[in-house]
Write a protein that holds these residues in place. Structure first.
Motif, PDB file in Angstrom:
ATOM      1  N   ARG A  14      35.254  41.885  42.828  1.00 28.24           N
ATOM      2  CA  ARG A  14      36.076  40.790  42.313  1.00 28.24           C
ATOM      3  C   ARG A  14      36.493  39.849  43.437  1.00 28.24           C
ATOM      4  O   ARG A  14      36.885  40.290  44.515  1.00 28.24           O
ATOM      5  CB  ARG A  14      37.351  41.350  41.654  1.00 28.24           C
ATOM      6  CG  ARG A  14      37.084  42.266  40.469  1.00 28.24           C
ATOM      7  CD  ARG A  14      36.672  41.460  39.246  1.00 28.24           C
ATOM      8  NE  ARG A  14      36.543  42.300  38.077  1.00 28.24           N
ATOM      9  CZ  ARG A  14      35.398  42.860  37.667  1.00 28.24           C
ATOM     10  NH1 ARG A  14      34.295  42.665  38.360  1.00 28.24           N
ATOM     11  NH2 ARG A  14      35.370  43.598  36.585  1.00 28.24           N
ATOM     12  N   TRP A  15      36.431  38.547  43.167  1.00 28.93           N
ATOM     13  CA  TRP A  15      37.060  37.574  44.054  1.00 28.93           C
ATOM     14  C   TRP A  15      38.573  37.614  43.833  1.00 28.93           C
ATOM     15  O   TRP A  15      39.045  37.793  42.713  1.00 28.93           O
ATOM     16  CB  TRP A  15      36.575  36.152  43.732  1.00 28.93           C
ATOM     17  CG  TRP A  15      35.133  35.898  44.035  1.00 28.93           C
ATOM     18  CD1 TRP A  15      34.096  35.828  43.131  1.00 28.93           C
ATOM     19  CD2 TRP A  15      34.539  35.675  45.310  1.00 28.93           C
ATOM     20  NE1 TRP A  15      32.905  35.582  43.761  1.00 28.93           N
ATOM     21  CE2 TRP A  15      33.153  35.476  45.107  1.00 28.93           C
ATOM     22  CE3 TRP A  15      35.046  35.617  46.605  1.00 28.93           C
ATOM     23  CZ2 TRP A  15      32.273  35.223  46.159  1.00 28.93           C
ATOM     24  CZ3 TRP A  15      34.167  35.365  47.642  1.00 28.93           C
ATOM     25  CH2 TRP A  15      32.801  35.170  47.417  1.00 28.93           C
ATOM     26  N   VAL A  16      39.331  37.448  44.925  1.00 23.71           N
ATOM     27  CA  VAL A  16      40.770  37.243  44.775  1.00 23.71           C
ATOM     28  C   VAL A  16      40.983  35.812  44.305  1.00 23.71           C
ATOM     29  O   VAL A  16      40.525  34.865  44.943  1.00 23.71           O
ATOM     30  CB  VAL A  16      41.518  37.484  46.106  1.00 23.71           C
ATOM     31  CG1 VAL A  16      43.009  37.288  45.908  1.00 23.71           C
ATOM     32  CG2 VAL A  16      41.238  38.895  46.617  1.00 23.71           C
ATOM     33  N   ARG A  17      41.665  35.662  43.176  1.00 23.59           N
ATOM     34  CA  ARG A  17      41.811  34.346  42.549  1.00 23.59           C
ATOM     35  C   ARG A  17      43.043  33.612  43.065  1.00 23.59           C
ATOM     36  O   ARG A  17      44.163  33.942  42.683  1.00 23.59           O
ATOM     37  CB  ARG A  17      41.930  34.480  41.031  1.00 23.59           C
ATOM     38  CG  ARG A  17      40.746  35.168  40.356  1.00 23.59           C
ATOM     39  CD  ARG A  17      39.497  34.307  40.475  1.00 23.59           C
ATOM     40  NE  ARG A  17      38.632  34.456  39.333  1.00 23.59           N
ATOM     41  CZ  ARG A  17      37.335  34.820  39.413  1.00 23.59           C
ATOM     42  NH1 ARG A  17      36.779  35.067  40.585  1.00 23.59           N
ATOM     43  NH2 ARG A  17      36.616  34.898  38.325  1.00 23.59           N
ATOM     44  N   SER A  18      42.859  32.619  43.908  1.00 27.67           N
ATOM     45  CA  SER A  18      43.967  31.729  44.242  1.00 27.67           C
ATOM     46  C   SER A  18      44.221  30.822  43.041  1.00 27.67           C
ATOM     47  O   SER A  18      43.392  30.709  42.135  1.00 27.67           O
ATOM     48  CB  SER A  18      43.627  30.898  45.474  1.00 27.67           C
ATOM     49  OG  SER A  18      42.550  30.028  45.192  1.00 27.67           O
ATOM     50  N   SER A  19      45.364  30.156  43.039  1.00 25.07           N
ATOM     51  CA  SER A  19      45.688  29.269  41.916  1.00 25.07           C
ATOM     52  C   SER A  19      44.654  28.164  41.768  1.00 25.07           C
ATOM     53  O   SER A  19      44.236  27.824  40.661  1.00 25.07           O
ATOM     54  CB  SER A  19      47.081  28.661  42.122  1.00 25.07           C
ATOM     55  OG  SER A  19      48.070  29.651  42.103  1.00 25.07           O
ATOM     56  N   SER A  20      44.235  27.591  42.892  1.00 18.74           N
ATOM     57  CA  SER A  20      43.288  26.479  42.812  1.00 18.74           C
ATOM     58  C   SER A  20      41.943  26.928  42.261  1.00 18.74           C
ATOM     59  O   SER A  20      41.300  26.207  41.485  1.00 18.74           O
ATOM     60  CB  SER A  20      43.103  25.849  44.197  1.00 18.74           C
ATOM     61  OG  SER A  20      42.637  26.807  45.129  1.00 18.74           O
ATOM     62  N   GLU A  64      48.737  40.518  45.473  1.00 20.07           N
ATOM     63  CA  GLU A  64      48.712  41.824  44.817  1.00 20.07           C
ATOM     64  C   GLU A  64      47.538  41.870  43.851  1.00 20.07           C
ATOM     65  O   GLU A  64      47.220  40.887  43.175  1.00 20.07           O
ATOM     66  CB  GLU A  64      50.019  42.078  44.060  1.00 20.07           C
ATOM     67  CG  GLU A  64      50.065  43.479  43.459  1.00 20.07           C
ATOM     68  CD  GLU A  64      51.391  43.811  42.800  1.00 20.07           C
ATOM     69  OE1 GLU A  64      51.487  44.883  42.178  1.00 20.07           O
ATOM     70  OE2 GLU A  64      52.333  42.983  42.901  1.00 20.07           O
ATOM     71  N   LEU A  65      46.884  43.042  43.800  1.00 24.65           N
ATOM     72  CA  LEU A  65      45.758  43.267  42.901  1.00 24.65           C
ATOM     73  C   LEU A  65      46.110  44.335  41.887  1.00 24.65           C
ATOM     74  O   LEU A  65      46.940  45.212  42.148  1.00 24.65           O
ATOM     75  CB  LEU A  65      44.519  43.709  43.693  1.00 24.65           C
ATOM     76  CG  LEU A  65      44.080  42.809  44.846  1.00 24.65           C
ATOM     77  CD1 LEU A  65      42.861  43.400  45.532  1.00 24.65           C
ATOM     78  CD2 LEU A  65      43.793  41.394  44.358  1.00 24.65           C
ATOM     79  N   GLY A  66      45.452  44.278  40.746  1.00 28.60           N
ATOM     80  CA  GLY A  66      45.659  45.280  39.715  1.00 28.60           C
ATOM     81  C   GLY A  66      44.771  46.490  39.906  1.00 28.60           C
ATOM     82  O   GLY A  66      44.015  46.602  40.875  1.00 28.60           O
ATOM     83  N   TYR A  67      44.829  47.410  38.960  1.00 27.45           N
ATOM     84  CA  TYR A  67      44.116  48.681  39.089  1.00 27.45           C
ATOM     85  C   TYR A  67      42.615  48.493  39.210  1.00 27.45           C
ATOM     86  O   TYR A  67      41.930  49.229  39.923  1.00 27.45           O
ATOM     87  CB  TYR A  67      44.441  49.566  37.877  1.00 27.45           C
ATOM     88  CG  TYR A  67      43.840  50.947  37.970  1.00 27.45           C
ATOM     89  CD1 TYR A  67      44.387  51.891  38.830  1.00 27.45           C
ATOM     90  CD2 TYR A  67      42.747  51.306  37.207  1.00 27.45           C
ATOM     91  CE1 TYR A  67      43.843  53.167  38.922  1.00 27.45           C
ATOM     92  CE2 TYR A  67      42.198  52.572  37.282  1.00 27.45           C
ATOM     93  CZ  TYR A  67      42.750  53.503  38.154  1.00 27.45           C
ATOM     94  OH  TYR A  67      42.212  54.755  38.240  1.00 27.45           O
ATOM     95  N   GLU A  68      42.050  47.513  38.514  1.00 27.98           N
ATOM     96  CA  GLU A  68      40.616  47.270  38.583  1.00 27.98           C
ATOM     97  C   GLU A  68      40.300  46.018  39.402  1.00 27.98           C
ATOM     98  O   GLU A  68      39.315  45.330  39.166  1.00 27.98           O
ATOM     99  CB  GLU A  68      40.023  47.173  37.176  1.00 27.98           C
ATOM    100  CG  GLU A  68      40.141  48.483  36.402  1.00 27.98           C
ATOM    101  CD  GLU A  68      39.356  48.463  35.101  1.00 27.98           C
ATOM    102  OE1 GLU A  68      38.648  47.468  34.841  1.00 27.98           O
ATOM    103  OE2 GLU A  68      39.446  49.444  34.349  1.00 27.98           O
ATOM    104  N   LEU A  69      41.183  45.714  40.351  1.00 24.27           N
ATOM    105  CA  LEU A  69      41.017  44.617  41.308  1.00 24.27           C
ATOM    106  C   LEU A  69      41.191  43.236  40.689  1.00 24.27           C
ATOM    107  O   LEU A  69      40.794  42.232  41.294  1.00 24.27           O
ATOM    108  CB  LEU A  69      39.660  44.693  42.029  1.00 24.27           C
ATOM    109  CG  LEU A  69      39.384  45.992  42.788  1.00 24.27           C
ATOM    110  CD1 LEU A  69      38.084  45.873  43.562  1.00 24.27           C
ATOM    111  CD2 LEU A  69      40.526  46.342  43.721  1.00 24.27           C
ATOM    112  N   ASP A  70      41.789  43.155  39.522  1.00 26.75           N
ATOM    113  CA  ASP A  70      42.141  41.855  38.976  1.00 26.75           C
ATOM    114  C   ASP A  70      43.287  41.270  39.808  1.00 26.75           C
ATOM    115  O   ASP A  70      44.094  41.994  40.390  1.00 26.75           O
ATOM    116  CB  ASP A  70      42.575  41.981  37.515  1.00 26.75           C
ATOM    117  CG  ASP A  70      43.642  43.063  37.326  1.00 26.75           C
ATOM    118  OD1 ASP A  70      43.329  44.230  37.640  1.00 26.75           O
ATOM    119  OD2 ASP A  70      44.761  42.738  36.907  1.00 26.75           O
TER     120      ASP A  70
END
Length: 381
Positions: A14-20, A64-70
């Motif tokens: 998963r990519w870490v999602r910035s707001s932009s 912060e990431l969730g359990y499945e890297l969301d």
């Protein structure tokens, strides 16, 4: 990769999602406001206080990431009043449960030692004056001290204009030194070292009136934008607190990086360490790419052993995972994503840490290539 009961249950990338990025992709935002640059962290992923965090450096926020890297969103891990946060090479002290970081910002003439308690709250923040704006990618932690590297790679505002993709350059006018700050508080002491750059710390510990630090050392002239142009090697630095001298000793002159240790020994004496080697093939076949071998170092005997992959393989950083009920320091596994040239895809390779040169205990075949990154962690569920 999630592993349970001897089986690989799932793989997530998963990519870490910035707001932009979320906005550009038309995805729902994470709903967490952020001031200043909004940048998806790209250096490390750790666990602390029962949560998962992606880390970056400079004055950029952890996510912060969730359990499945969301992506949950930007967070205040280690946040201070002047805008610092826990940075990429934060270190967990397994004996106190604290998380320590030395955070820097290229626009300021001081760095910050930050301590986060086991529940995730910032409990200490100490300013360390550092003129010249050096690049402090990593630091060392012992039971009593925090050690910072003030070395001749410094911020250069003109670097991007000249085509460099990293705004730091080798600066021969910047005196090389390392600083020792008591964890309990007190003034920092500075010690001279030879010109170099330390990319990563394997581990450090107190030894009476000395501090022992095993580091990945780049020689003089190191340019962050040209990592392939300099050979990182394993050195041991011993700081004598009585004499004020630093003994610098070469442990292994093969090019290697991404050091790891059994993390139950972070800040305490260790015997073994693990690195990724950029080449163990003949000298007439140089490789300036990532790695095709993993090395286990025995610092007590001075010996090492290696697991060598195929010539065109590429191995990422190996993470040490202890066996259940382990009593020996090296009783456990080395886990690394390795690109398999035969399959054109990646395997998660699992080696016995007590028999690194032996056949893998397991290979988990993934459906595609895993882009080689920097650092990661094994987190127990």
């Amino acid at each position: 990769m999630r592993i349970r009961d001897g089986r690989a249950e799932w793989y997530r990338n998963r990519w870490v999602r910035s707001s932009s990025i979320s906005d550009q992709l038309g995805e729902p935002g994470h709903g967490r406001a952020i001031t200043g640059p909004d940048f998806g962290p790209n250096v490390h992923v750790i666990g602390h206080a029962g949560r998962t965090f992606a880390l970056v450096e400079d004055l950029l926020r952890p996510y912060e990431l969730g359990y499945e890297l969301d992506t949950v969103g930007p967070c205040d891990l280690g946040r201070t009043e002047d805008g610092f946060s826990v940075n990429a090479h934060a270190k967990h002290d397994p004996h106190t449960g604290e998380l320590h970081a030395v955070a820097f910002y290229s626009g300021l003439d001081y760095v910050k030692h930050i301590v986060v308690d086991p529940d995730g709250s910032t409990i200490q923040a100490t300013d360390i004056p550092v003129p010249g704006r050096p690049y402090m990618h990593d630091f060392a932690l012992t039971e009593r001290f925090v050690v910072v590297y003030d070395l001749p790679v410094t911020f250069g505002a003109a670097a991007p204009a000249s085509g460099r993709w990293i705004p730091y350059v080798w600066n021969p006018e910047h005196p090389p030194r390392i600083g020792v700050l008591p964890r309990s508080g007190g003034p920092i002491r500075w010690f001279e070292v030879s010109p170099c750059f330390v990319g990563h710390t394997l581990n450090a510990y107190d030894d009476g009136a000395s501090i022992v630090i095993d580091v990945i050392r780049f020689g003089p002239g190191f340019e962050p934008a040209d990592i392939g142009g300099n050979r990182p090697m394993v050195d041991r630095w011993t700081i004598d607190l009585d004499t004020g001298k630093v003994d610098e000793r070469r442990i292994d002159d093969r090019p290697q990086d991404f050091p790891r240790v059994n993390e139950s020994l972070v800040s305490r004496p260790h015997r073994y360490g693990y690195t990724a080697a950029s080449s163990l093939y003949a000298a007439h076949e140089p490789r300036a790419t990532f790695t095709n071998a993993l090395i286990k170092h025995d610092f007590a005997t001075g010996r090492s052993e290696a697991h060598q992959f195929a010539h065109d393989a590429a191995a990422g950083e190996a993470v040490f995972v202890p066996s259940a009920g382990a009593t020996a320091e090296d009783d456990g596994y080395l886990m690394s994503f390795v690109h398999s040239p035969e399959r054109g895809a990646a395997d998660l390779v699992i080696l016995s840490a007590q028999d690194v040169s032996g056949d893998p205990l397991a290979r988990i075949h993934l459906p595609g290539r895993v882009p080689l990154g920097f650092h990661g962690s094994w987190l127990t569920d």
